[in-house]
Motif scaffolding. Structure first.
Motif, mmCIF file in Angstrom:
data_model
loop_
_atom_site.group_PDB
_atom_site.id
_atom_site.type_symbol
_atom_site.label_atom_id
_atom_site.label_comp_id
_atom_site.label_asym_id
_atom_site.label_seq_id
_atom_site.Cartn_x
_atom_site.Cartn_y
_atom_site.Cartn_z
ATOM 1 N N ASP A 144 10.405 -11.891 -9.861
ATOM 2 C CA ASP A 144 11.184 -10.687 -10.141
ATOM 3 C C ASP A 144 10.508 -9.980 -11.308
ATOM 4 N N LEU A 145 9.967 -8.801 -11.040
ATOM 5 C CA LEU A 145 9.045 -8.172 -11.977
ATOM 6 C C LEU A 145 9.512 -6.780 -12.374
ATOM 7 N N VAL A 146 9.040 -6.365 -13.548
ATOM 8 C CA VAL A 146 9.235 -5.006 -14.044
ATOM 9 C C VAL A 146 7.848 -4.411 -14.256
ATOM 10 N N TYR A 147 7.462 -3.476 -13.400
ATOM 11 C CA TYR A 147 6.179 -2.795 -13.525
ATOM 12 C C TYR A 147 6.441 -1.397 -14.068
ATOM 13 N N ALA A 148 5.907 -1.121 -15.250
ATOM 14 C CA ALA A 148 6.289 0.070 -15.998
ATOM 15 C C ALA A 148 5.095 0.959 -16.300
ATOM 16 N N ASN A 149 5.351 2.270 -16.371
ATOM 17 C CA ASN A 149 4.297 3.169 -16.825
ATOM 18 C C ASN A 149 4.211 3.123 -18.350
ATOM 19 N N ALA A 150 3.248 3.838 -18.918
ATOM 20 C CA ALA A 150 2.991 3.744 -20.357
ATOM 21 C C ALA A 150 4.184 4.168 -21.206
ATOM 22 N N PRO A 151 4.869 5.283 -20.907
ATOM 23 C CA PRO A 151 6.028 5.653 -21.738
ATOM 24 C C PRO A 151 7.140 4.611 -21.710
ATOM 25 N N PHE A 152 7.369 3.986 -20.571
ATOM 26 C CA PHE A 152 8.380 2.934 -20.481
ATOM 27 C C PHE A 152 7.926 1.716 -21.279
ATOM 28 N N ALA A 153 6.687 1.287 -21.056
ATOM 29 C CA ALA A 153 6.175 0.089 -21.733
ATOM 30 C C ALA A 153 6.193 0.246 -23.254
ATOM 31 N N ALA B 211 -2.348 2.022 -10.438
ATOM 32 C CA ALA B 211 -1.671 3.319 -10.335
ATOM 33 C C ALA B 211 -1.123 3.780 -11.683
ATOM 34 N N GLY B 212 -1.253 2.931 -12.711
ATOM 35 C CA GLY B 212 -0.783 3.288 -14.045
ATOM 36 C C GLY B 212 0.419 2.491 -14.492
ATOM 37 N N LEU B 213 0.587 1.289 -13.935
ATOM 38 C CA LEU B 213 1.725 0.448 -14.271
ATOM 39 C C LEU B 213 1.262 -0.849 -14.919
ATOM 40 N N SER B 214 2.087 -1.398 -15.784
ATOM 41 C CA SER B 214 1.786 -2.675 -16.418
ATOM 42 C C SER B 214 2.970 -3.614 -16.245
ATOM 43 N N ASP B 215 2.688 -4.897 -16.288
ATOM 44 C CA ASP B 215 3.681 -5.945 -16.095
ATOM 45 C C ASP B 215 4.414 -6.192 -17.420
ATOM 46 N N GLU C 215 0.832 -1.201 0.000
ATOM 47 C CA GLU C 215 0.000 0.000 0.000
ATOM 48 C C GLU C 215 0.870 1.255 0.000
ATOM 49 N N ALA C 216 1.935 1.224 0.809
ATOM 50 C CA ALA C 216 2.857 2.362 0.850
ATOM 51 C C ALA C 216 3.585 2.531 -0.485
ATOM 52 N N LEU C 217 3.943 1.420 -1.115
ATOM 53 C CA LEU C 217 4.615 1.483 -2.414
ATOM 54 C C LEU C 217 3.712 2.130 -3.457
ATOM 55 N N LYS C 218 2.465 1.729 -3.490
ATOM 56 C CA LYS C 218 1.534 2.305 -4.467
ATOM 57 C C LYS C 218 1.425 3.808 -4.297
ATOM 58 N N ALA C 219 1.305 4.261 -3.062
ATOM 59 C CA ALA C 219 1.196 5.695 -2.802
ATOM 60 C C ALA C 219 2.469 6.425 -3.220
ATOM 61 N N ALA C 220 3.628 5.782 -3.000
ATOM 62 C CA ALA C 220 4.909 6.425 -3.284
ATOM 63 C C ALA C 220 5.167 6.585 -4.776
ATOM 64 N N VAL C 221 4.694 5.653 -5.589
ATOM 65 C CA VAL C 221 5.040 5.667 -7.017
ATOM 66 C C VAL C 221 3.948 6.271 -7.892
#
Length: 259
Positions: free
Chosen positions: A220-229, A185-189, A128-134
């Motif tokens: 071990d995951l990479v969760y990326a926003n739209a510009p990164f993805a 929060a706007g991230l994709s796997d 929950e804290a991670l989601k708020a932070a990112v």
């Protein structure tokens, strides 16, 4: 750019392999987890000789995270704002930095231990804290990713046998719900391709010949926003680095970006 994440399970034990891998892989930015070394003992000088700057958050126990970059490191933030802590202390499980055109977080999510253990509740609170932070960076226009050891397999396809894990952590609905909430929060796997077999597992236990039998998990995951993805050209698990004597029980996840 080539970006990667790797739980090295002790940078001291893995240093020769890490240095060799950095030289051969062409990685520009590497997120590390489980450094297991105090910040003052981190091998920053050896890494600098290869052209990498280091941002480190570690205390010398079983946690510790870092970002290595040969394209610059700026705006480093150590720790997770709003970290709930465990048993009266805040652990070094998150660090973020701007590296060239992108921003990354290296995270080592709490294991959870057992479903009825206080560490499991801590794990969910930490998410929950991670989601708020990112959330802010996730919604921004700059390429951004939260990379690391999440200690959660997103789906049943991400473990070698769902029945084997029934009733244990890493696969529970609450943990997977925390991942789903993070994606909101706007991230994709960014799912990597495997170099062997059908599933891109990233972790294999040292015991019971799990690696030769491919009894693994993708945690071990990479969760990326739209510009990164959108910039992802390729992503794969470097399974070769899990082989041989002295390997970590995790393999690097590598992402090539067209930025």
């Amino acid at each position: 750019m080539r970006i990667a994440t790797w739980n090295v399970n002790s940078i001291t034990a893995r240093l020769p392999r890490l240095l060799a891998w950095l030289e051969s892989s062409g990685t520009d930015v590497l997120c590390l987890q489980e450094a297991k070394v105090a910040e003052e003992q981190f091998p920053a000088e050896q890494l600098r000789e290869l052209g990498y700057e280091s941002a480190v958050h570690a205390t010398g126990r079983w946690n510790g995270v870092a970002v290595l970059s040969r394209v610059g490191i700026e705006d480093v933030v150590k720790g997770l704002p709003g970290d709930p802590g465990f048993d009266g202390s805040v652990e070094p499980r998150a660090i973020s930095a701007t590296c060239g055109p992108l921003r990354v977080w290296s995270v080592y999510v709490p294991n959870g231990r057992e479903v009825d253990h206080p560490h499991y509740a801590y794990k969910l609170q930490w998410f929950e804290a991670l989601k708020a932070a990112v959330a802010g960076d996730a919604a921004g226009s700059r390429p951004f990713a939260v990379m690391g050891d999440y200690n959660v397999a997103p789906t049943d396809d991400d473990v070698f046998d769902p029945a084997f894990f029934e009733g244990s952590t890493h696969v529970t609905p609450a943990e997977r719900g925390a991942l789903a909430s993070l994606r909101e929060a706007g991230l994709s796997d960014v799912v990597p391709r495997p170099l062997k077999y059908d599933h891109p597992f990233t972790y294999w236990d040292y015991r019971q010949l799990c690696f030769p039998k491919n009894r693994g998990m993708r945690i071990d995951l990479v969760y990326a926003n739209a510009p990164f993805a959108k910039a992802v050209g390729d992503a794969y698990v470097d399974r070769e680095e899990r082989k041989g004597k002295g390997a970590s029980d995790h393999a690097p996840v590598v992402v090539d970006l067209d930025v």
